[in-house]
Design a protein around this motif. Sequence first.
Motif, short mmCIF file in Angstrom:
data_model
loop_
_atom_site.label_atom_id
_atom_site.label_comp_id
_atom_site.label_asym_id
_atom_site.label_seq_id
_atom_site.Cartn_x
_atom_site.Cartn_y
_atom_site.Cartn_z
N THR A 46 -11.68 -6.45 -2.17
CA THR A 46 -10.43 -6.45 -2.94
C THR A 46 -10.81 -6.61 -4.41
O THR A 46 -11.40 -7.62 -4.80
N GLN A 99 -12.14 2.18 -7.94
CA GLN A 99 -11.19 1.08 -7.85
C GLN A 99 -11.30 0.11 -9.03
O GLN A 99 -10.34 -0.61 -9.33
N GLN A 129 -6.35 -6.29 -9.89
CA GLN A 129 -5.76 -5.33 -10.82
C GLN A 129 -6.30 -5.57 -12.22
O GLN A 129 -6.41 -6.70 -12.69
N HIS A 147 -4.44 6.43 -9.23
CA HIS A 147 -4.69 5.07 -8.76
C HIS A 147 -4.43 5.01 -7.26
O HIS A 147 -3.36 5.37 -6.78
N TYR A 148 -5.42 4.52 -6.52
CA TYR A 148 -5.29 4.37 -5.07
C TYR A 148 -5.21 2.88 -4.72
O TYR A 148 -6.09 2.10 -5.10
N ASP A 149 -4.17 2.50 -3.99
CA ASP A 149 -4.06 1.12 -3.54
C ASP A 149 -5.16 0.77 -2.53
O ASP A 149 -5.61 -0.37 -2.46
N GLY A 183 -7.73 -2.47 -6.62
CA GLY A 183 -7.29 -1.97 -5.33
C GLY A 183 -8.23 -2.45 -4.23
O GLY A 183 -9.19 -3.18 -4.47
N ILE A 210 0.84 -1.19 0.00
CA ILE A 210 0.00 0.00 0.00
C ILE A 210 0.89 1.25 0.00
O ILE A 210 1.69 1.44 0.91
#
Length: 563
Positions: A193, A131, A196, A107-109, A136, A36
Amino acid sequence: MHVQTITITMEAQKGFYPTPPELADKLLADIDWDYIETVLEPSAGKGDLVKATAKNAHVNRYTDKRLDVDCVEIDPYLRSILEHEFKETEQVYVVHDDFLTFQSRKHYDLIVMNPPFADGDAHLLKAIELQKRWGGQIRCLLNADTLLNPYTNRRKVLQTELTELGAEVEYIEGGFTYGERTTDVTVALIKITIPQVKEDSDIYQRLSEAAHLDEEPARDVTDMAVTDFMEQIVSRFNVEVDAGLKLIRQYVNMRPYILSNFDKACHFEYTTLTLCVGDPCKAGGQGSVPSVNKYLKLVRRKYWSVLFRNKEFVGKLTSNLCEKYRSMVDKMKKYDFTLFNIQKIAAQMNAEMGKGIQDTIVELFDKMTEEHTWYPEMEKNIHYFNGWKTNKAHKLGMKVILPIYGVFSSFSWSKDTFNVYEAEKTITDIEKVFEYLDGNMTAPVNLHGVLQTACNEGQTRNTPCKFFDVTLYKKGTMHIKFRNPELVDRFNIYCCKHKGWLPPSYGKARYSNMQTEGKAVVDSFHGDGKAGSGEKGYNVVMARADYFLSEPVNKVPLLMAGA
């Protein structure tokens, strides 16, 4: 000061419930913080959840990298508190006011959120939408009634989304009972979750379709048959090279439009987007033009490396020859990966293998006989006979004891019976030598499979390999019992002839036509030394000269050297 008195907007006054520390820790549990880097808090309030996130990341992260946190908060006064709280922190920024109107390509983890209870469904759907672009994680505290009472279309859509995404939901009663602003509302702790997003390269896909390249990602290229492997990997090499070169050309053509400022007179201008070849840390400066030649060398190296790991291509080589060719990878990056060049390498391997087989066989003979006889346990590896003009000739019997290294772990915590990889590596070269001599007359055995089975079952004794049974001892020895006496005779005949211990007439003249001195050597080698005791064994050799006396290199299925 009561939390309601520090808010200005009606939305914040109704929906501002700061996250209690215990609930925040529960929300953030089980996150692997080493993956993260970027975090979004879309209803940040006065920063309670941001602080909890930073604390959890610091405690549970192995590396010392800091989080990059963006905050969204609709209330102006709360935004001012956020900016004051984190003004000394360069990694926390307030980037927008209303999350429902928030637009960003970043892009946000991780998105971590405690949205307003009244319209939490809209906030969570917005987070899912963000997301889904890149993938993410989302951690969210939601009014449980939003999920338990789906009376609106939006709530129904949210339920469908959570089901499709495999979200984990845990209902918590009294989570805000002891918070700064109390409520007895049951909350849903939601963990999502989103994988990707994988998009095929348009450049690569068009070129691969034009080349009729059939991707087979499930097959291990190190196991494919040589012919199929060579055809596919050469096609793949050509597609990858063409795609990369086209990408470089497009970058070069685009470069004038992505300079870091509009001053075209600047001769040291950087670009806002950099395309580099190889390791970014070792590449040229920001905005430098990627090197086509460097790219070609790296791709060539990659494919030559895969070729030299293909079991069908190098499987007949001894370990020292395998290592030799693997060490040539850096040199081979100067050569295009073509069928012509592959066939040249195959021809070179064939020549070296044919030349090296004889030396390899004799080296193993020495290792299995005289090399380790100074160990008392291994002195019986040698079986002496009266050789041609020497009294130091010897041969191998049906059993041999050899030292082994690294097969048994020295660590007490190891639960394996023995190290399968080390055992396989030790036995493989011995098997290859006898494969040269055997001429593929013995049924194949999956060496790795039988060793793995023995290890799993806790067995170290009498493991059946292709030509012999092996017993491994923790004291550091390996006992080999051969099953085929004729193959051992073939081994002894070849090595003793190579060393000159058998008479020049051996294999050329009948026993009855040999001189007395020659007969004496044959009697010692095939018999017990008494006159005539070796004639029967020698006659068997002469009757099957094509097996016992032929050069082993002619029996080896060599690599394909040409089309």
